[in-house]
Write an enzyme that holds these catalytic residues in place. Sequence first.
Site, PDB file in Angstrom:
ATOM      1  CG  PHE A 695       0.805  45.592  45.671  1.00  0.00           C
ATOM      2  CD1 PHE A 695       1.386  46.350  46.669  1.00  0.00           C
ATOM      3  CD2 PHE A 695      -0.207  44.706  46.005  1.00  0.00           C
ATOM      4  CE1 PHE A 695       0.960  46.223  47.985  1.00  0.00           C
ATOM      5  CE2 PHE A 695      -0.636  44.576  47.314  1.00  0.00           C
ATOM      6  CZ  PHE A 695      -0.041  45.339  48.311  1.00  0.00           C
ATOM      7  CB  SER A 696       2.061  45.792  39.530  1.00  0.00           C
ATOM      8  OG  SER A 696       0.973  44.983  39.816  1.00  0.00           O
ATOM      9  CG  ASP A 813      -4.665  44.392  46.023  1.00  0.00           C
ATOM     10  OD1 ASP A 813      -5.734  44.417  46.658  1.00  0.00           O
ATOM     11  OD2 ASP A 813      -4.345  45.269  45.199  1.00  0.00           O
TER      12      ASP A 813
END
Length: 958
Positions: A695-696, A813
């Site tokens: 996600f990042s 996650d």
Amino acid sequence: MARYEYMYTSFLCVFLLCCCYCPIMVMSQLSQNQTSTMANLSKLLGTSAPWNSGNHSNPCSWNGVTCDSTKSHVIMISLSGNSLSSSGFLPVLCQLETLQHLDVSNNSLTSIPAEFITECGRIKYLKLLNFSRNFLSGSLPTFLGFDALEYLDMSFNVLGSSIDIQLDEMIRLKSLNLTHNNFNGTLPTKLGKSMVLEQLVLSNNQFQGEIPEELFSYENLTLIDLGGNTLSGAIPTHIVQLSKLQTLILSSNNLSGPIPISILNITTLVRFAANLNRFSGSLPSDISNNLISLDLSGNSLSGPIPKNILSSPKMEVVDLSNNTLSGTLLLTSISPSMIRLRLGNNLLKGDIPSDAFAKAQNLTYLELESNALTGAIPAILGSCLNLALLDLSQNHLSGTLPPELGNLSNLQVLKLQMNKFYGTITTPFQIGQLQKLLTLNLSQNSLTGSIPSQISSLSNLKFLNLQMNNLSGSIPPSIGISTSLLDLQLGGNQLSGAIPSMPMSLQVAVNLSNNNFSGSIPSSLSSLDNLEILDLSYNKFSGGVPDDLAGMKSLTELLLTNNNQLSGVLPKFTHFVQVEYNGTSLVLPPASDNPTPSYYPGSRKKGSSVVVAILVAIAAAVFLVGLVTLLLVLVSRHYSKVNDENIHSGEDHRLPQVVQSHLLTLNGLHRSNIDFSKAMEAVAETSNVTLKTRFSTYYKAIMPSGSIYFVKKMNSTERALPASSHVRIGKEMEALAKLNNSNVMTPLAYVLSSDAAYTLYEFVSNGSLFDVLHHGSMGNSLDWASRYSIAVGVAQGLSFLHGITSSPLLLLDLSSKSIMLKSLKEPLVGDIEHYKVIDPSKSTGNFSALAGSVGYVPPEYAYTMTVTVAGNVYSFGVILLELLTGKPAVTEGTELVKWVLHNSMNKDYILDSNVSKTSQAVRNQMLAILQIALVCVSTSPETRPKMKSVLRMLLNAR
Ligand SMILES: *[C@@H]1O[C@H](CO)[C@@H](O)[C@H](O)[C@H]1NC(C)=O
Ligand SMILES: *[C@@H]1O[C@H](CO)[C@@H](O)[C@H](O)[C@H]1NC(C)=O
Ligand SMILES: *[C@@H]1O[C@H](CO)[C@@H](O)[C@H](O)[C@H]1NC(C)=O
Ligand SMILES: *[C@@H]1O[C@H](CO)[C@@H](O)[C@H](O)[C@H]1NC(C)=O
């Protein structure tokens, strides 16, 4: 006669006064006493004083010092924003008996000395005290004296405990601001015996209990802000006693019951916000004609929307979204003053009433998404020429796109997805007329024809989503000239032909999946240096994959699945890239010593397409909720300007457009090191990427002081929407920053831009556990002591997060990529904000289940679609297995858990022999921990232990 005599004496007095004092006035002399007080103060403050006292002997001319008109008394002192951290100087100020205003806001003060309170309490003129934005802690001091104090601002500190009588002695207190502290207990009701309070701001604390009726005895109150606490119970009906009330904010509490009928009736009321509570019942229809802004979103209000609310003559903003309002929109007309109308996520049905919008000339934001509206888009909407945002998505609207929409030349966001629109995108409606368009989402309709080449002329267009229609033909070659496009979603159509050259601006994703594209994959795609996801799956591409694609700097995912004519050797991608090539004839490049990329040949097998199908279906639902909230992020920037000015458009978006930046840490060193503009410069440069998680993206940012920080960008792809409003993100970040555990990575600061959220962290030079274990030079040699210490540390961090009493903090996650290593023995659980920020409350659990990293996702997520404590325990078990086996979560084409279970008879084969062979003691310990790992990854979530027990077991296995 007596009267003249009186006048005469008065005159004489004035005359005499002048004679006595005029010489002093002319000399503009500050009293000896005050001059020396100021000199003392200067000495105490040293170089942190805002003035340079050496140059001017007269303190009245110093910066931050204001004297009266005769220059004989100091009346105001402002030491705002001078990095003051020691409070020693404060009592000295109290010797200035003429002081009226004292502003020490924006410093690093941690306490107020008791002498300050006793001595300044005696000053007869002190009207204003501003201690906001410091680090004051402890409880609120008791203000004794302070007979003249009217304005007290202690906001943005870390003051706590409850408030009882500390403020009650004050007799002139008009304005009290205690927002953003940690006060708790019930709301204070003793706020000055004389009851003259006018403004009361107690928001963003931890006040609980009901709203006390005693508050309504302060009849002069004009402003009450109690938002962001945990207040419960109903709004007392006595609130109508407040006949001067203009602003009432009760947002983000646990208040319930009905909205009292009389409340909107308070004739002075201009703004009422009670959003994000648990109010129920129907909306009052009798409302004051003076109301300008009404926000009741995010409650459980039901029943129809009374006409009056929307037609009230001064009404500018109405937000009733996220309730269960029902019935048809039987409006006569919408107020001509209306700027923003949000009715999304309700149960409204029937047609959009067309004449209602005839006079809505100021309407800038119209959001009716996620209802059950039917019929066509009324042509009259085309006359609301100020519209910048039109969201009608997820309804049952049908018909063709009306040509009048083309008149909306100010439109920036057009969302019509998930309806039943048919016909073509171009005729008679001319998309090319919407020159300010930033976001166009027409996905999941029944549109036909080809993609109009006019799209390429939309020079501001960033997000184009035409997925899941019946579009055919090829992508217009002119698309390459688009200059702003970040995200191109064309999946699930019947598009064909070859891929034309794509715009260099693409960043989020190019999704061409599930179409009929053919020909070879052009190597020109490799020039898309900012592109993160390239999805070419389920097409008819042929030939090989160009080697140049391996050079795409930002790529994280390359999906080639089900293109059965693709063949040859896959290029050698870096380990940041996840490549899926199942259903092709592609083969892996020969192994080498270099870090291996994440190829997923058969691990997802056919299941992958099932997952994709579920993803599409669920994502559709989730996505909408997400989008609505993302829009908040995207649009509230504009919205915040609404009252002052018109929307700006055509802005340059090369550097992230910062909407808000905020320091969270109390650590003075970090506070002085962190430079937000440097951080934003760093993320503009792909060469600063040091790590990527699902996600990042982590960027390395070197601050002007030379110190290094991580700036983490939360990817704003549809897989990871920052599904929340600014206020909400800010609040979550503040809460996260307060978490204190040596194994949890807490944010130091954050920045919100128009399309992403950034968080600043301490830099960790070792990188992630994944890198160290699977790619680092020391991977194989990471010794058991370190691995064990990492296991215990992660367990400690997780049991802390799961044990947060208010509500467990879960990891969306959890994987070895989200564990950072401060040292080879000290892990930090990272990415903790995703659960809060990507998913504020609802559905995002669904996302993560689908988007969570392969190998770490527990089997039940496929059905439950929610992130759970037990799910995190499973992922932790996988991390334990990684530490024990030295293998990544997907290994030999299968999930590590399955690989371990498959080989469970041969324990020595499972364990990383480099480590287990070092001694019998190590081997035994590893076997003990393997047992723990296996319990964690049990198929049934109920049989998995809680993190606390896992931690205990790990410690016992020492
Ligand atoms: C100024 O006067 C006040 C009251 O008269 C006294 O308490 C204080 O010590 C004096 N300050 C100085 C610096 O002389
Ligand atoms: C209020 O805060 C204080 C100090 O922060 C704490 O000791 C106390 O337990 C809290 N009380 C409640 C009711 O939460
Ligand atoms: C505190 O509230 C008052 C009254 O609304 C306002 O004027 C002041 O600006 C606020 N202080 C801060 C630091 O926002
Ligand atoms: C309210 O304000 C008015 C005007 O400022 C003042 O005269 C009156 O005393 C105040 N009311 C109370 C209850 O103090």
